[in-house]
Design a protein around this motif. Structure first.
Motif, short mmCIF file in Angstrom:
data_model
loop_
_atom_site.label_atom_id
_atom_site.label_comp_id
_atom_site.label_asym_id
_atom_site.label_seq_id
_atom_site.Cartn_x
_atom_site.Cartn_y
_atom_site.Cartn_z
N GLU A 29 0.81 -1.22 0.00
CA GLU A 29 0.00 0.00 0.00
C GLU A 29 0.84 1.28 0.00
N VAL A 30 1.98 1.26 0.70
CA VAL A 30 2.83 2.46 0.71
C VAL A 30 3.36 2.74 -0.69
N ALA A 31 3.80 1.71 -1.39
CA ALA A 31 4.27 1.87 -2.76
C ALA A 31 3.16 2.37 -3.67
N GLU A 32 1.94 1.88 -3.47
CA GLU A 32 0.80 2.31 -4.29
C GLU A 32 0.49 3.78 -4.04
N ILE A 33 0.51 4.20 -2.79
CA ILE A 33 0.24 5.60 -2.47
C ILE A 33 1.28 6.51 -3.10
N LEU A 34 2.55 6.09 -3.05
CA LEU A 34 3.62 6.90 -3.61
C LEU A 34 3.73 6.75 -5.13
N ARG A 35 2.95 5.83 -5.71
CA ARG A 35 2.91 5.60 -7.16
C ARG A 35 4.27 5.21 -7.71
N VAL A 36 4.96 4.36 -6.97
CA VAL A 36 6.21 3.80 -7.45
C VAL A 36 5.99 2.30 -7.72
#
Length: 235
Positions: free
Chosen positions: A106-113
């Motif tokens: 989820e953190v990667a998805e939020i940061l769009r990486v």
């Protein structure tokens, strides 16, 4: 007697009563200025017309600058909100494994990486069961690896945040994902006195996602929060 037709009385009255309609219409003003220049002949320089053209060009530049400033402000606000959301999500887990799994989820998805990897320097090897279970996110490297990676083996000063484009991503960091990672943000982590450093890497398929010309303030703030969260788990 003039053979030119007179302007319609109703139109004339409308123009006299509301001249601002003409002044605010750019196409009409261009037509009037052009007609005035034709009436004066080609050998007459109309200083007023030149001044208007220059003022108009200046106004266009100011409008472009205004739009650019507004766009940059919205982009900065969106980036700030994105970092705040990622931090709040990162602080939710109550267990270390859940914390790390969220980094790649989820953190990667939020940061769009497209990839998030955590590298920890250690004198131990990476055969620890916990490391193997979290191999998609976590890897262990020998002391000195992080500075060498950030400077491409050239040594020198190491920044807290490094943004760069890649031709060939390092498989030791990204594993099988290395074939399509084209830019990355590298956040060097300081866990305190007596502890070896860490490295949080965000990789993107888009080669323009990260670059050395971009600002690093928000990522530096994210780094500081991440370091403090990791210290909680490291004890």
């Amino acid at each position: 007697m003039s053979s030119q037709p007179k302007i319609d009385d109703a139109l004339r009255e409308a123009i006299i009563s509301r001249p601002d309609v003409i002044l605010d219409d750019k196409d009409l003003m261009h037509a009037l200025i052009a007609a005035n220049e034709r009436a004066m002949g080609g050998n007459i320089v109309d200083l007023r017309g030149l001044a208007m053209e220059r003022l108009e060009a200046r106004l266009d530049r100011l409008e472009d600058t205004h739009r650019s400033v507004i766009a940059a402000a919205y982009e900065n606000l969106a980036g700030t909100n994105q970092i705040h959301r990622a931090i709040l999500r990162m602080l939710d887990p109550m267990e270390f494994e859940a914390f790390l799994r969220d980094l790649g989820g989820e953190v990667a998805e939020i940061l769009r990486v497209d990839a998030v990897k955590l590298v920890l320097e250690s004198v131990q090897n990476d055969k620890d069961p916990a490391v193997q279970r979290l191999g998609e996110v976590l890897s262990v490297a020998e002391p000195g690896f992080i500075d060498d990676y950030l400077t491409d083996g050239r040594g020198g000063n190491v920044r807290q945040v490094t943004l760069r484009q890649l031709q060939d991503a390092d498989p030791e960091i990204y594993g099988d994902d290395a074939t399509w990672i084209r830019s990355e943000a590298c956040l060097k982590l300081d866990f305190g006195d007596g502890r070896l450093p860490g490295l949080l890497v965000m990789g993107a398929e888009d080669p323009h996602m990260f670059g050395p010309q971009q600002g690093t303030d928000l990522l530096a703030f994210f780094t500081g929060v991440f370091e403090r969260a990791m210290r909680r788990w490291l004890g």
